[in-house]
Design a protein around this motif. Sequence first.
Motif: not given
Length: 391
Positions: A317-346
């Motif tokens: 649950r922590y891992g899923d929650w932290m992935c969502r939290r970092i995505g929710a920072l909303g830092i634009a990253h248009p070229g990224a492969s998973a989403a147009p914002h900064v994401t992380c893998s855990i």
Amino acid sequence: MAGRPGTRTAARRRPGHGRAAGAGTALDRAAARARPGRGHRVRNVARAAGRPADGRPAGRRGGGDGRPRLRRRAGRAAGRARGGQVTPTNTILIIDDSPDTIRLLSAMVREQGRVLFATSGAAGLELAKVQRPQLILLDVEMQGMDGFAVNEQIRRDPDLRGSAVIFVTAQSSPEAEIACLDAGAVDFIPKPLNAAVVQARVRTHLRLQAALTALDELANQDGLTGLYNRRYFDRQLAAEFARHRRHQLPLGLALIDVDDFKLFNDRYGHQRGDGCLQEVAEALRDGARRPGELAARYGGEEFVVLLPNTTPDALERYGDWMCRRIGALGIAHPGASAAPHVTCSIGLCALLPGPDDTAEAMLHAADMALYRAKRAGRNRSVMAGPEPQPA
Ligand SMILES: Nc1nc2c(ncn2[C@@H]2O[C@H](COP(=O)(O)OP(=O)(O)OP(=O)(O)O)[C@@H](O)[C@H]2O)c(=O)[nH]1
């Protein structure tokens, strides 16, 4: 901001609850009574002595001014050192079996910090473990455990590394002084006590202690993010791993890597890259809420979080929650492969450490899980374990 799912509210001991040895013994009360006009102060201090500040380890306290915790602590320590100004955060513990000496010494140093006392070596050691005083004024000639024996235990206890000992003794020969310093004390105060000398020595050593604390904290800190650094994390992981093995508790570890970060740097430059790492670090720091949880920068764009006493379910649950939290920072990253914002893998690893398990193997397992998270498309967390086979 939504709370972290499935986590308990941090268990905090209520101030004023809990006891420590050395407070409130008959001799302590006699010492307080023997202090004309100020007995209540010593007595109150002795009562306060048994009060754990808030049940969280030093240096992991949250709080309100928005600065990273480590930075706040370093700032506080530096503040104490600055100009030798003594603040009420200084704690001075007097260990002496003579109520008269306690009374005298307390009166001399009471303006220099919070004064606690104990009338035996054993009580003093217990009090020191709870209160972590900056300075211990330790009588050499005590009944039972003498000052040298108490000092030896202080030196051996890693929890008391931050407490400096000043011996107080009637033996003023050069040999006695050398013996005190050789035993690891930082200084020596001769009896009969002279107020100006006692105050000068205490002032000097409080200053030095504050400077040492600030240095120690800086040595454990990552310069860019203010999180703990890898050196500190590795030490804590070893200690927590051993503790979890001893008590057979489940230990959780999360290795977090910012996705396509090279691309981010290439597009926006290193300065914006640094800013992005700082924001991610802040989310991790803020997410490490339970007592003992520790977020550190492991190197480059990789972070690590240690989650004591955490079951595999809670870790997932922590891992899923932290992935969502970092995505929710909303830092634009248009070229990224998973989403147009900064994401992380855990990569996650949960373990009930057995006799053959090691901290290194746990880190390796989390690293393998992180690799799988990357391969599976990034922006996700993966639990270590056998890779699922296609049906
Ligand atoms: N701005 C900044 N960049 C850093 C720092 N430390 C490491 N990096 C950069 O992080 C990038 C890591 O790139 P890679 O290891 O290729 O990984 P990635 O691009 O994130 O790709 P994946 O991990 O596969 O998603 C490199 O470009 C490093 O220069 C830092 O302190 N500041």
